[in-house]
Enzyme design. Structure first.
Site, PDB file in Angstrom:
ATOM      1  N   HIS A 150       0.816  -1.219   0.000  1.00  0.00           N
ATOM      2  CA  HIS A 150       0.000   0.000   0.000  1.00  0.00           C
ATOM      3  C   HIS A 150       0.850   1.269   0.000  1.00  0.00           C
ATOM      4  O   HIS A 150       0.524   2.239   0.690  1.00  0.00           O
ATOM      5  CB  HIS A 150      -0.924   0.016   1.233  1.00  0.00           C
ATOM      6  CG  HIS A 150      -2.019  -1.006   1.142  1.00  0.00           C
ATOM      7  ND1 HIS A 150      -3.116  -0.832   0.351  1.00  0.00           N
ATOM      8  CD2 HIS A 150      -2.157  -2.224   1.725  1.00  0.00           C
ATOM      9  CE1 HIS A 150      -3.903  -1.901   0.460  1.00  0.00           C
ATOM     10  NE2 HIS A 150      -3.343  -2.755   1.271  1.00  0.00           N
ATOM     11  N   ASP A 178      -0.452  -4.849   6.053  1.00  0.00           N
ATOM     12  CA  ASP A 178      -1.451  -5.744   5.459  1.00  0.00           C
ATOM     13  C   ASP A 178      -1.239  -5.919   3.963  1.00  0.00           C
ATOM     14  O   ASP A 178      -0.613  -5.091   3.310  1.00  0.00           O
ATOM     15  CB  ASP A 178      -2.851  -5.180   5.700  1.00  0.00           C
ATOM     16  CG  ASP A 178      -3.011  -3.808   5.069  1.00  0.00           C
ATOM     17  OD1 ASP A 178      -2.090  -2.977   5.224  1.00  0.00           O
ATOM     18  OD2 ASP A 178      -4.034  -3.556   4.425  1.00  0.00           O
ATOM     19  N   GLU A 179      -1.777  -6.996   3.466  1.00  0.00           N
ATOM     20  CA  GLU A 179      -1.915  -7.239   2.028  1.00  0.00           C
ATOM     21  C   GLU A 179      -0.657  -6.962   1.217  1.00  0.00           C
ATOM     22  O   GLU A 179      -0.672  -6.178   0.271  1.00  0.00           O
ATOM     23  CB  GLU A 179      -3.045  -6.369   1.449  1.00  0.00           C
ATOM     24  CG  GLU A 179      -4.398  -6.708   2.020  1.00  0.00           C
ATOM     25  CD  GLU A 179      -5.514  -5.920   1.322  1.00  0.00           C
ATOM     26  OE1 GLU A 179      -6.470  -6.538   0.879  1.00  0.00           O
ATOM     27  OE2 GLU A 179      -5.397  -4.679   1.226  1.00  0.00           O
ATOM     28  N   VAL A 180       0.424  -7.612   1.588  1.00  0.00           N
ATOM     29  CA  VAL A 180       1.642  -7.418   0.816  1.00  0.00           C
ATOM     30  C   VAL A 180       1.642  -8.408  -0.356  1.00  0.00           C
ATOM     31  O   VAL A 180       1.494  -9.607  -0.173  1.00  0.00           O
ATOM     32  CB  VAL A 180       2.891  -7.627   1.690  1.00  0.00           C
ATOM     33  CG1 VAL A 180       4.153  -7.366   0.881  1.00  0.00           C
ATOM     34  CG2 VAL A 180       2.833  -6.721   2.906  1.00  0.00           C
TER      35      VAL A 180
END
Lengths: 536, 552
Positions: A269, A329-331
């Site tokens: 992100h 998060d969400e790598v």
């Protein structure tokens, strides 16, 4: 024409008619203990006074309370137009005989500090003939009590104000009651943020989680790295938060007993960071050559950690809260996988082909930086899921899954001894037709298998309003009153507030109150408010 | 990011184009060099005109010099208030309310400026003082050149649409100056009836909200405001003849009503924008609120052999009912100038009628047996006769057709039910029976879901059903409906816009305009334009507008 089954839609209407909860009970969120009687006292803006109790540790000159008096005077008497002040020594009020006096007694100072983890928000409020007595340990508790007091004041059919004889003893069920706004996917003008803080205070929410940057834009104007917003914001002048803006948000929040938890989410992100900070992001490869696109933060360079340490050092100097949200998060591993230097590093470190280890490596470094800066970290659950070694005082925030899934995660994380925040059921950017606030309301944050000790590790939760489909045009009506459902769940006793149907008429009332206060709160169902929203 | 990206892309393409003229072809858009352009190569025109020719040649517009003028020979002049008001409105839109030249010193060489837009109404009667109608001519032709741009339209209604297009062609350059490219537009609507329904009964909508949405409708070339003014929950319309209806049936008799002056203002505000106002007074169901102010109008429901104290639909067996309706609709026919009135007729719940012994007796007398839809038909037919006698045409919801009520052939049937297959079959049945119809089923915009649901609205097409060309011609358009259960002033506008814009393009533009990714690019910009004009239209997705909504 309106495709609705009549029967189905009669039910909420019926609840409205039969709910029969007198509107004087409509304090939202429901206090832990409230007793009120039919005995009522009339109030007048010309004979109404806030004052500090003689024994109070806090005197006038305390800006948190002085400003709260002014604010709540106008909220209680909206027709006074804000011209009056609730100032403790305003003689204007003494033109009539005995003013109704709200005596505020705070046991401990100071009042120039910031609300923090562990701030005691308990208060006691007694309304009796001619006076109300509000007792609290801290000014933050006094703020919560003033909010309750303001909600007890009603207007009769002739427009006269009154308050019922009431006793309240109140305290929050959870110490962390947050609301997340996302200012990266859409820029939110300062005014929208300040307004949200106002409404948060009305709902007794106490943490503003500012998801300030993300892939699409970097609106935070850094002192140390001005290029981040200059090149990473939607617009370098009109779509940024200057240092002054940030200070204003923090102060506006402080005066309402709200903490500001800044999130600088990495290593994923972060696309927008790359524009202003060359070589921060991982160059992705197609075959043997860089493809020209970039992935997550490059975790193998020393320069990355120097930059992050500097940035976080600045952030901690700007945001006073003892917590910082580090994201995590969400790598997406595909870019890391493509990059030969990363692969070499993986080999050297003995990570094999497990890129979660690389992510762990990065997050540990970042968490350590924040520890050195004397900050506790909050991270998204992903960080725990990858079995990273994280300091015990790191708070995990759960955002994924259906109830059975997040309940399991609650068990796992608390079993490991970490404190946890629940957000998964409160992603209220997800909308659907009808009264979806009911789903938010029926959440049970401590309903998971675990010991009493584990349950205590649930420190609260957050309502999240992610920004993909939200900007200043629709933020307020999408947030309010839907966020109020979670606010009550986080503040009130769960047994006392287990009935969503009983909550309905109170919330209907409360949303009209929000409208009256200028918060653009949408309707729960058919009906009307005495004072409708006056904008478009 | 999308908004800015598209703007840049547009600029680049324009520079690549070379000026040369090409013949128009139906439904396609060409540049002057004969290249077929993608729709998004244009400056976010929305809804997309039928034909556009564009060029890279750009002209400036100066706030201190630009003028709207009445062309010589135009049948409208400075006494045409519709145009005079529109000139002011569009001047504000174009110059962003600044009215100051930011570009005095960098004016281009002489001859590169559009100094005026000449508006020529070409037919003898411009209809300046008239009301728009189902048959109004909304076509126009626009030619942007220097020093004069020319807008030609047979009637003022087309001129209004052309002014909107002209304003959409103007763009702001990096210096804040207004520019417009050499352009030719020839445009007309695909459908004559392009409506938005607002429901002011489930929640009262302050006048300001209704007016703001009329503004937004004009920006999207909508031409019908379907005012679902009363329903079960409240009766906010102040009737001169039956003042008790709102006195007792509204949420509040003074603060939550529409006075005759309010209604007049809505109608005039709409007229100024070429928008018809079709009032709906839905009966015999959806009338609970009528009962408070009009004794004996509703059917008393029974529990066993005694009245239960509750009421059902309008009582269809009493003469007093029809006397009341005759008086009421006579008033409505004078208050609302449109040739059509919407009579509702949907969702009649028969259980109360079934419980009432007088109704049962009547059913026996009439030989209706147990078929209550025959009783409903009986009521509707008498109502239609009453309304016909006021010289109004009528619109009804599809049930009236489904239940076999005898209808005049000019009745408009409003389709609202079912899934895609069902509404398409209904459109086929209705048009097969020779009735004109309009579609709303796929456009119930009160129904929300997460994400870009405008895409579904965009893909629906009222002519997608099995039928002959003659049947297709009976489709007069459609309406986007925003029912009010969960909507009031606090959330109406961002919920409606830009989602209703998707419907607007479907109803205005050529049937072949269907490229959704192109629509996305234009709609992103169009929504920013609405935001800039003060309409809080919500975002389609991540991104930004140069001027964000400031009305927080």
């Amino acid at each position: 024409m309106s495709s609705r089954c009549n029967l189905r839609f009669l039910i909420p209407g019926l609840a409205l008619l039969l709910g029969g909860v007198p509107s004087v009970l409509a304090v939202w969120p429901q206090p832990q203990q409230i007793r009120n009687s039919a005995e009522r006292y009339s109030l007048s803006a010309r004979a109404f006074l806030f004052k500090h109790a003689d024994v109070s540790a806090v005197r006038s000159g305390c800006d948190v309370l002085d400003q709260a008096f002014t604010r709540y005077f106008t909220l209680i008497f909206p027709e006074s137009g804000g011209g009056g002040t609730g100032g403790a020594h305003n003689r204007y009020f003494w033109t009539e005989a005995d003013p109704f006096t709200v005596e505020v007694n705070v046991a401990e100072g100071p009042c120039d500090g910031y609300p923090a983890e562990g701030s005691i928000e308990n208060y006691k409020l007694t309304v009796s003939p001619g006076q109300a007595v509000l007792t609290s340990v801290t000014v933050w508790g006094a703020l919560r009590g003033l909010e309750s007091l303001s909600q007890l004041v009603e207007q009769d059919d002739y427009g006269a104000y009154y308050i019922n004889k009431t006793e309240i003893e109140d305290f929050p069920r959870f110490q962390f009651r947050g609301l997340l706004l996302d200012t990266s996917r859409h820029y939110l003008p300062l005014q929208a943020i300040l307004k949200t803080l106002d409404a948060m205070a009305y709902s007794k929410l106490n943490v503003f989680h500012w998801h300030i940057v993300d892939d699409p834009s970097f609106p935070y104007q850094s002192r140390k790295y001005p290029d981040l917003s200059k090149k990473g914001a939607y617009h370098p002048f009109t779509h940024i938060y200057t240092q002054t803006d940030v200070r204003r948000v923090i102060e506006h929040a402080r005066l309402r007993g709200i903490r500001v938890l800044a999130e600088f989410d990495s290593p994923g992100h972060t696309q927008s960071w790359g524009n202003g900070q060359p070589s921060l992001l991982t160059p992705c490869y197609r075959g043997d050559v860089p493809s020209g696109t970039y992935g997550p933060v490059n975790p193998i360079l020393d320069s990355t950690y120097v930059f992050m340490a500097n940035l976080l050092k600045e952030v901690t100097s700007v945001f006073p809260d003892s917590y910082i949200h580090l994201g995590g998060d969400e790598v997406d591993f595909s870019c890391w996988k493509s990059n030969p230097d990363i692969k070499a590093f993986m080999k050297k470190m003995g990570f094999g082909s497990d890129f979660t280890k690389l992510e762990s490596f990065y997050m540990q470094n970042i968490v350590n930086i924040s520890t050195m800066l004397n900050r506790s970290s909050v991270v998204w659950q992903d960080v725990f899921d990858y079995h990273e070694i994280i300091p015990k005082d790191t708070v995990l925030e759960i955002w994924k899954g259906l109830p059975e899934e997040y309940q399991k995660e609650l068990s796992r994380i608390t079993k490991a001894g970490h404190r946890v925040l629940l957000s998964a059921p409160w992603y209220i950017n997800h909308i659907s037709y009808g009264q979806d606030w009911r789903n938010s309301y029926t959440v049970q944050p401590q309903n998971f298998s675990g010991t009493e000790e584990q349950k205590k590790l649930v420190i609260g939760g957050e309502v999240c309003m992610w920004g993909e489909y939200v900007d200043a045009t629709n933020l307020s009506p999408r947030l309010w009153p839907r966020a109020c459902a979670a606010a009550e769940r986080l503040w009130s006793d769960e047994v006392q507030t287990s009935s969503v149907d009983q909550a309905f008429p109170r919330l209907t009332d409360f949303r009209c109150r929000l409208l009256r206060r200028g918060i653009q709160a949408e309707p729960l169902y058919v009906g009307h408010c005495k004072n409708e929203y006056q904008g478009i | 990011m999308a908004a800015m990206g598209a703007l840049l892309k547009f600029g680049a393409l324009l520079l690549a184009a070379v000026a040369a003229c090409v013949a128009w072809e139906d439904g396609d858009v060409w540049d002057y060099d004969g290249h077929k352009l993608k729709d998004s190569d244009f400056l976010a025109l929305w809804p997309l005109p039928q034909k556009v020719q564009s060029s890279a040649v750009s002209f400036q517009l100066s706030a201190s010099r630009f003028q709207f003028t009445h062309a010589e020979g135009s049948s409208a002049g400075s006494d045409c208030s519709i145009l005079q008001n529109a000139f002011r409105r569009y001047f504000d839109y174009i110059f962003g309310f600044t009215k100051k030249d930011r570009d005095q010193r960098r004016r281009n060489a002489a001859g590169s400026e559009v100094l005026e837009l000449q508006v020529a109404i070409t037919s003898p009667d411009a209809e300046c003082d008239g009301f728009p109608s189902l048959t109004s001519d909304e076509s126009y032709e626009l030619s942007v050149d220097q020093p004069s741009a020319v807008l030609k339209a047979p009637k003022v209604w087309g001129a209004l649409r052309g002014l909107e297009t002209f304003s959409q062609l103007v763009y702001e350059d990096a210096y804040g100056a207004r520019n417009i490219n050499k352009t030719g537009v020839s445009d007309f609507p695909r459908f004559a009836h392009r409506g938005v329904l607002l429901d002011s009964s489930r929640h009262y909508l302050p006048l300001k909200v209704i007016l703001a949405n009329l503004e937004a409708m004009a920006m999207n070339k909508y031409n019908v405001f379907h005012w679902h003014i009363s329903d079960d929950q409240s009766f906010p319309y102040v009737s001169r003849m039956f003042p008790d209806l709102s006195q007792k049936g509204s949420y509040h008799p003074y603060t939550h009503v529409y006075t005759p002056a309010d209604v007049k203002m809505v109608i005039e505000f709409a007229r100024m924008r070429g928008i018809r106002v079709i009032a709906e007074f839905d009966t015999p169901g959806h009338t609970q609120s009528w009962g408070f102010g009009q004794k004996d109008l509703l059917t008393p429901c029974y529990t066993g052999s005694s009245p239960s104290g509750t009421y059902g639909p309008v009582n269809p067996i009493l003469n007093t009912t029809y006397d009341f309706m005759a008086g009421f609709f006579k008033e409505i026919s004078t208050v609302f100038p449109d040739a059509y009135v919407h009579l509702g007729g949907d969702e009649v719940d028969f259980s109360c009628w079934k419980s009432n012994p007088d109704i049962q007796k009547f059913m026996d007398q009439q030989g209706f047996g147990k078929d209550y839809s025959k009783l409903e038909s009986f009521y509707i037919q008498r109502l239609l006769d009453i309304v016909s006698s006021t010289d109004k045409g009528y619109m009804v919801w599809q049930e009236v057709f489904d239940n076999g009520v005898k209808l005049k052939m000019d009745t408009l049937i409003h389709v609202w039910k079912g899934n895609e297959a069902q509404y398409q079959a209904e459109m086929a049945r209705v048009t097969g029976a020779g009735y004109r119809t309009l579609l709303s089923t796929p456009w119930y915009l009160n129904r929300i879901s997460y994400g870009q649901d405008w895409r579904d609205a965009y893909k629906a097409d009222p002519c997608n059903f099995t039928g002959t060309d003659a049947q297709k011609k009976l489709v007069i358009g459609g309406e986007a409906c925003l029912w009010g259960e969960y909507v009031d002033a606090s959330n109406l506008t961002p919920r409606l816009w830009p989602r209703a814009s998707a419907v607007a393009e479907r109803l205005w533009s050529d049937q072949g305009v269907r490229d959704i990714s192109d629509a996305y690019v234009r709609l992103v910009q169009h929504r920013c334009r609405m935001v800039e004009r003060g309409i809080p239209a919500e975002p389609l997705f991540t991104g930004y507008c140069r001027h964000e909504y400031s009305g927080v």
